[in-house]
Scaffold this active site. Sequence first.
Site, PDB file in Angstrom:
ATOM      1  N   HIS A 119     -49.792  54.960  -6.671  1.00 16.98           N
ATOM      2  CA  HIS A 119     -48.368  54.670  -6.842  1.00 16.98           C
ATOM      3  C   HIS A 119     -47.863  55.610  -7.945  1.00 16.98           C
ATOM      4  O   HIS A 119     -48.624  55.959  -8.856  1.00 16.98           O
ATOM      5  CB  HIS A 119     -48.256  53.207  -7.282  1.00 16.98           C
ATOM      6  CG  HIS A 119     -46.869  52.663  -7.353  1.00 16.98           C
ATOM      7  ND1 HIS A 119     -46.040  52.910  -8.416  1.00 16.98           N
ATOM      8  CD2 HIS A 119     -46.184  51.869  -6.502  1.00 16.98           C
ATOM      9  CE1 HIS A 119     -44.892  52.267  -8.207  1.00 16.98           C
ATOM     10  NE2 HIS A 119     -44.950  51.641  -7.057  1.00 16.98           N
ATOM     11  N   ASP A 196     -55.387  50.153 -11.700  1.00 18.07           N
ATOM     12  CA  ASP A 196     -54.071  49.613 -11.356  1.00 18.07           C
ATOM     13  C   ASP A 196     -54.310  48.463 -10.378  1.00 18.07           C
ATOM     14  O   ASP A 196     -54.608  48.682  -9.208  1.00 18.07           O
ATOM     15  CB  ASP A 196     -53.233  50.735 -10.719  1.00 18.07           C
ATOM     16  CG  ASP A 196     -51.930  50.217 -10.115  1.00 18.07           C
ATOM     17  OD1 ASP A 196     -51.707  48.988 -10.119  1.00 18.07           O
ATOM     18  OD2 ASP A 196     -51.146  51.051  -9.638  1.00 18.07           O
ATOM     19  N   GLN A 199     -51.754  45.636  -6.627  1.00 18.79           N
ATOM     20  CA  GLN A 199     -51.857  45.167  -5.244  1.00 18.79           C
ATOM     21  C   GLN A 199     -53.117  44.365  -4.994  1.00 18.79           C
ATOM     22  O   GLN A 199     -53.301  43.837  -3.893  1.00 18.79           O
ATOM     23  CB  GLN A 199     -51.829  46.358  -4.276  1.00 18.79           C
ATOM     24  CG  GLN A 199     -50.520  47.094  -4.231  1.00 18.79           C
ATOM     25  CD  GLN A 199     -49.366  46.230  -3.723  1.00 18.79           C
ATOM     26  OE1 GLN A 199     -49.550  45.208  -3.078  1.00 18.79           O
ATOM     27  NE2 GLN A 199     -48.162  46.665  -4.032  1.00 18.79           N
ATOM     28  N   CYS A 362     -43.157  54.621  -3.005  1.00 17.07           N
ATOM     29  CA  CYS A 362     -43.519  55.195  -4.306  1.00 17.07           C
ATOM     30  C   CYS A 362     -44.863  55.903  -4.271  1.00 17.07           C
ATOM     31  O   CYS A 362     -45.607  55.874  -5.250  1.00 17.07           O
ATOM     32  CB  CYS A 362     -43.538  54.144  -5.408  1.00 17.07           C
ATOM     33  SG  CYS A 362     -41.992  53.291  -5.591  1.00 17.07           S
TER      34      CYS A 362
HETATM   35  C1  LIG Z   1     -50.203  50.014  -6.600  1.00 13.43           C
HETATM   36  C2  LIG Z   1     -49.002  49.735  -7.455  1.00 13.43           C
HETATM   37  N1  LIG Z   1     -49.001  50.149  -8.726  1.00 13.43           N
HETATM   38  C3  LIG Z   1     -47.960  49.916  -9.533  1.00 13.43           C
HETATM   39  C4  LIG Z   1     -46.837  49.263  -9.104  1.00 13.43           C
HETATM   40  C5  LIG Z   1     -45.697  49.067 -10.043  1.00 13.43           C
HETATM   41  O1  LIG Z   1     -45.501  47.738 -10.348  1.00 13.43           O
HETATM   42  P1  LIG Z   1     -44.242  47.274 -11.184  1.00 13.43           P
HETATM   43  O2  LIG Z   1     -43.041  47.841 -10.509  1.00 13.43           O
HETATM   44  O3  LIG Z   1     -44.300  45.788 -11.121  1.00 13.43           O
HETATM   45  O4  LIG Z   1     -44.394  47.793 -12.571  1.00 13.43           O
HETATM   46  C6  LIG Z   1     -46.800  48.808  -7.794  1.00 13.43           C
HETATM   47  C7  LIG Z   1     -45.616  48.085  -7.309  1.00 13.43           C
HETATM   48  O5  LIG Z   1     -44.878  48.480  -6.470  1.00 13.43           O
HETATM   49  C8  LIG Z   1     -47.896  49.063  -6.948  1.00 13.43           C
HETATM   50  O6  LIG Z   1     -47.886  48.683  -5.674  1.00 13.43           O
END
Ligand SMILES: Cc1ncc(COP(=O)(O)O)c(C=O)c1O
Lengths: 404, 123
Positions: A119, A196, A199, A362
């Site tokens: 992401h 991270d 998910q 993203c």
């Molecule tokens: C794999 C991953 N990392 C990071 C994020 C970012 O999360 P947040 O927008 O809650 O900070 C997301 C959310 O869309 C995600 O799917």
Amino acid sequence: MLNITKIKADFPIFKNHPELIYLDNAATSQKPQIVIDRITKFYSNENANVHRGVYPLSEEASEAYDEARQKVASFIGARTNREIIFTKGTTESLNLVAQSYALNNLKKDDEVLVTDFEHHSNFLPWQNVCQKTGAILKILNSDEKGFISDEEWQKKLNKKTKIVAIAHASNVLGTISDIKKIAELVHGVDAVLVVDGAQAIPHLQVDVQNLDCDFYAFSGHKMLGPMGIGVLYVKEEILAKMVPYQLGGGMIESVSLDDVIFADYPEKFEAGTPNVAGAIALTSAMDYLLATGLEEIRKHEILLSEFLLAGLAKIEKVRIFGSASANERTGLVSFYVEGVHAHDLSDYLAKRGLALRAGFHCAMPLHQSRACGATLRASYYLYNSEKDLEFLLTSLEEAISYYG
Amino acid sequence: MDDLYRSELMEVYKDPTHRGHLSNPSIALEKQNAFCGDHLHLSLKIKNNIIEDAKFDGEMCFVSIIGADFLIEEIIGKTIEEAKKIDQKKLLELIDLNLTTSRIACATLTLKALQEALNKYEK
Ligand SMILES: Cc1ncc(COP(=O)(O)O)c(C=O)c1O
């Protein structure tokens, strides 16, 4: 077996939108009544700032906040609650690692490894610290399923590697990475592993000690909790190597005109008034998940994935993005339809009450490396049923013939 | 269910009048929609300050195809000055679709490309 009707009744959004078939859980989950009630209760009965006043209300709020930290620690299997830093979400958690750890520990020509399915929030912070420090950002290319092969690790991981950042589960391919195995590889070259977990934590039982990662970041809002609260787990021995990048109230021991002594961690990394209501309500979400049963939820999702993968495979022109099996993925499938734009499909599906996401999710580099345009993503959770997915499949067929 | 789009628009989508590439364009350019990665190729034939012909092509969604075809229909035969006066509001009136904010970028992709092309041509 989960009782979907009963579960669904716990989520007021479905009462207020009876037509809604919510399949965008990877973006954010819906909230059960107990989480909403917990927020209301805090602001109605318990609201005061933490660690400030000596009057009872403030002390109770402080205790509730500390208790929330303890509950989060035990939910993810941390050794102590000192390893839990509250943030506003995964994005802030990862930026905190980059700014407070990486920026101070990276030198020119050190190497940072990230995968091609990250992401943007687990990619851009690394791109940024590498630009600032002269370290080199290297990309681990995933295979068709979304796994990093042994050869790829051998090729990219070496003594120069200082940080490896990887999603526990991909938000586009759904693929779940074997973090325990990766941690061994990464520690073998004395690098640190940043995970991270955005998910993964809504779907899997996460035990950070067992995974042996050094950092684990996640958001509350994807796991039935409120928006604006997230967590960064940091292995205790690493906390000492971090310096705060946000300065202000709530994180100091003493301040003079020309000096400051910071408070101990984790407070040192939580400058400013924290999201106390969010932290407490997050633990209500965790309670709800535990009461429903994490294993049961996981089983349910695997059944849904099997159903959807089989159904999509039967529709001509549908191409599934990433070939992970139901067991290898969390509750999501991304796909596209040859000749019909993902945004056009999602417009059509939206008209039928189906909420799913179209775009790059993203993760633009992944779509580029796989030469793929925008995709549609169906992501489901404990309140979704096979019927929801059946309706998606028939609507999708209708949409394809409408545009065809 | 109501149809999502008016049936005459569906016909334009399936067989746009102005899709293609001009063989000897006075100016041509590529433009990308950052929101979805769609690519547009636009070519114009201009003579004595009049847009004689124009064509678009690319990987595009319904909304951007409608936006492109309607815009080109509108500008053929117009002077550069007249074409430059067409703004987002005017184009959205022409296509008459109920669009969310994110899809407005799709509808106006060709309009942005046209304005860029005309500015370049005049230099
Ligand atoms: C794999 C991953 N990392 C990071 C994020 C970012 O999360 P947040 O927008 O809650 O900070 C997301 C959310 O869309 C995600 O799917």
